[in-house]
Design a protein around this motif. Sequence first.
Motif, PDB file in Angstrom:
ATOM      1  N   ILE A  30       0.857  -1.187   0.000  1.00 34.82           N
ATOM      2  CA  ILE A  30       0.000   0.000   0.000  1.00 34.82           C
ATOM      3  C   ILE A  30       0.892   1.237   0.000  1.00 34.82           C
ATOM      4  CG2 ILE A  30      -1.783   1.254   1.255  1.00 34.82           C
ATOM      5  CD1 ILE A  30      -2.537  -1.429   2.580  1.00 34.82           C
ATOM      6  N   SER A  31       0.561   2.209  -0.823  1.00 35.45           N
ATOM      7  CA  SER A  31       1.358   3.432  -0.864  1.00 35.45           C
ATOM      8  C   SER A  31       1.197   4.206   0.444  1.00 35.45           C
ATOM      9  CB  SER A  31       0.926   4.315  -2.039  1.00 35.45           C
ATOM     10  OG  SER A  31      -0.362   4.876  -1.791  1.00 35.45           O
ATOM     11  N   ASP A  32       2.189   5.033   0.757  1.00 36.52           N
ATOM     12  CA  ASP A  32       2.110   5.857   1.964  1.00 36.52           C
ATOM     13  C   ASP A  32       0.875   6.746   1.932  1.00 36.52           C
ATOM     14  OD1 ASP A  32       4.463   4.765   2.914  1.00 36.52           O
ATOM     15  OD2 ASP A  32       5.718   6.458   2.310  1.00 36.52           O
ATOM     16  N   ALA A  33       0.596   7.334   0.773  1.00 37.26           N
ATOM     17  CA  ALA A  33      -0.551   8.235   0.662  1.00 37.26           C
ATOM     18  C   ALA A  33      -1.859   7.498   0.935  1.00 37.26           C
ATOM     19  CB  ALA A  33      -0.583   8.881  -0.722  1.00 37.26           C
ATOM     20  N   PHE A  35      -2.280   4.717   2.687  1.00 42.22           N
ATOM     21  CA  PHE A  35      -2.431   4.274   4.070  1.00 42.22           C
ATOM     22  C   PHE A  35      -2.663   5.448   5.009  1.00 42.22           C
ATOM     23  CE2 PHE A  35      -1.532   2.119   8.090  1.00 42.22           C
ATOM     24  CZ  PHE A  35      -2.359   1.024   7.917  1.00 42.22           C
ATOM     25  N   HIS A  36      -2.086   6.581   4.718  1.00 40.94           N
ATOM     26  CA  HIS A  36      -2.368   7.764   5.533  1.00 40.94           C
ATOM     27  C   HIS A  36      -3.836   8.155   5.416  1.00 40.94           C
ATOM     28  CE1 HIS A  36       2.170   8.929   5.498  1.00 40.94           C
ATOM     29  NE2 HIS A  36       1.856   8.166   6.518  1.00 40.94           N
ATOM     30  N   TYR A  37      -4.402   7.990   4.223  1.00 41.53           N
ATOM     31  CA  TYR A  37      -5.841   8.234   4.037  1.00 41.53           C
ATOM     32  C   TYR A  37      -6.668   7.286   4.906  1.00 41.53           C
ATOM     33  CZ  TYR A  37     -10.050   6.422   1.651  1.00 41.53           C
ATOM     34  OH  TYR A  37     -11.287   5.884   1.372  1.00 41.53           O
ATOM     35  N   ILE A  38      -6.286   6.007   4.936  1.00 45.09           N
ATOM     36  CA  ILE A  38      -6.996   5.037   5.776  1.00 45.09           C
ATOM     37  C   ILE A  38      -6.909   5.433   7.246  1.00 45.09           C
ATOM     38  CG2 ILE A  38      -6.969   2.639   6.595  1.00 45.09           C
ATOM     39  CD1 ILE A  38      -6.025   1.854   3.745  1.00 45.09           C
ATOM     40  N   LEU A  39      -5.708   5.787   7.691  1.00 47.64           N
ATOM     41  CA  LEU A  39      -5.521   6.192   9.087  1.00 47.64           C
ATOM     42  C   LEU A  39      -6.330   7.441   9.432  1.00 47.64           C
ATOM     43  CD1 LEU A  39      -1.681   5.632   9.510  1.00 47.64           C
ATOM     44  CD2 LEU A  39      -3.507   4.356  10.653  1.00 47.64           C
ATOM     45  N   GLU A  40      -6.429   8.348   8.480  1.00 44.79           N
ATOM     46  CA  GLU A  40      -7.167   9.582   8.758  1.00 44.79           C
ATOM     47  C   GLU A  40      -8.655   9.306   8.972  1.00 44.79           C
ATOM     48  OE1 GLU A  40      -7.131  13.939   9.127  1.00 44.79           O
ATOM     49  OE2 GLU A  40      -5.865  12.202   9.597  1.00 44.79           O
ATOM     50  N   MET A 157     -12.113   2.401   8.898  1.00 44.90           N
ATOM     51  CA  MET A 157     -10.867   2.220   8.149  1.00 44.90           C
ATOM     52  C   MET A 157     -10.988   1.094   7.130  1.00 44.90           C
ATOM     53  SD  MET A 157      -7.741   3.013  10.826  1.00 44.90           S
ATOM     54  CE  MET A 157      -8.381   2.146  12.270  1.00 44.90           C
ATOM     55  N   MET A 158     -11.668   0.003   7.499  1.00 41.47           N
ATOM     56  CA  MET A 158     -11.824  -1.102   6.553  1.00 41.47           C
ATOM     57  C   MET A 158     -12.699  -0.698   5.373  1.00 41.47           C
ATOM     58  SD  MET A 158     -11.983  -4.598   8.849  1.00 41.47           S
ATOM     59  CE  MET A 158     -13.558  -4.186   9.611  1.00 41.47           C
ATOM     60  N   THR A 159     -13.749   0.075   5.636  1.00 43.03           N
ATOM     61  CA  THR A 159     -14.606   0.542   4.542  1.00 43.03           C
ATOM     62  C   THR A 159     -13.853   1.514   3.654  1.00 43.03           C
ATOM     63  OG1 THR A 159     -16.617   0.246   5.846  1.00 43.03           O
ATOM     64  CG2 THR A 159     -16.745   1.755   3.981  1.00 43.03           C
ATOM     65  N   ILE A 164     -11.118   2.076  -2.054  1.00 43.20           N
ATOM     66  CA  ILE A 164     -10.027   2.304  -3.015  1.00 43.20           C
ATOM     67  C   ILE A 164      -9.325   0.988  -3.377  1.00 43.20           C
ATOM     68  CG2 ILE A 164      -9.677   4.708  -2.357  1.00 43.20           C
ATOM     69  CD1 ILE A 164      -7.256   3.823  -0.693  1.00 43.20           C
ATOM     70  N   GLY A 165     -10.048  -0.129  -3.170  1.00 46.75           N
ATOM     71  CA  GLY A 165      -9.544  -1.418  -3.637  1.00 46.75           C
ATOM     72  C   GLY A 165      -8.491  -2.064  -2.768  1.00 46.75           C
TER      73      GLY A 165
END
Length: 225
Positions: A30-33, A35-40, A157-159, A164-165
């Motif tokens: 997963i790209s950093d961008a 995963f940061h979106y998921i964390l946010e 976070m899972m949703t 985004i696949g």
Amino acid sequence: MSDLEVLKNEILSSFRFRHATKEFDPNKKISDADFHYILETGRLSPSSYGFEPWKFVIVQNQYIRAKLADYASGAKKQLSTASHFMIIQSRLPKDMIASSDYIKGMMENVQKLSPEITQGKRTTYDHFLKTGFAIEDDPRVMFEWACRQTYIALGNMMTAAALIGIDSCPIEGFNRKKINELLVAEGIMDPEHFGVSVMAAFGYRLHDPSEKTRQSAQQVIEWVE
């Protein structure tokens, strides 16, 4: 079809796409961008009274992952193959009582409430813990109540990942006592304030899942009018 209908279909498609991924493709990261979106989406999630009793710990160290696998029978394949592996920690009861420094800090420094509003909210929250839900006298129930807040963040976070696949898997198949001890020994959990709530793995599926099965709407939904 309206933009709203398109959006609703996209969201429902992501729910159909998501499944509890048992084994990930270890070559896909997963790209950093992303995963940061998921964390946010986790950070912005709702919690009871807005007190955010969570900490999201991302374990990328393979040595520590291997040690976790010794006490997490339900996560062995995920630990060795997931792009990102998360341990969600939850605040302990002493931090969640109305008179704690943590709750005081949340109201004053994070929520930025006035002294008058802070006092009123503290009184209401204290009543909730002692009379409303009546959980303050049972530390185990208090901790599990705080853990339930973390599951809201995990679900979001899972949703968000599925939209985004990106695949995920929530994990409870572990020895909580041993995992707590391991995290403390490795210096990645403060036992004075946190305990393990749940784990989650994120990445890209290695195998196609079987067809999703769920009870019908008629079985799980009841309207009272």
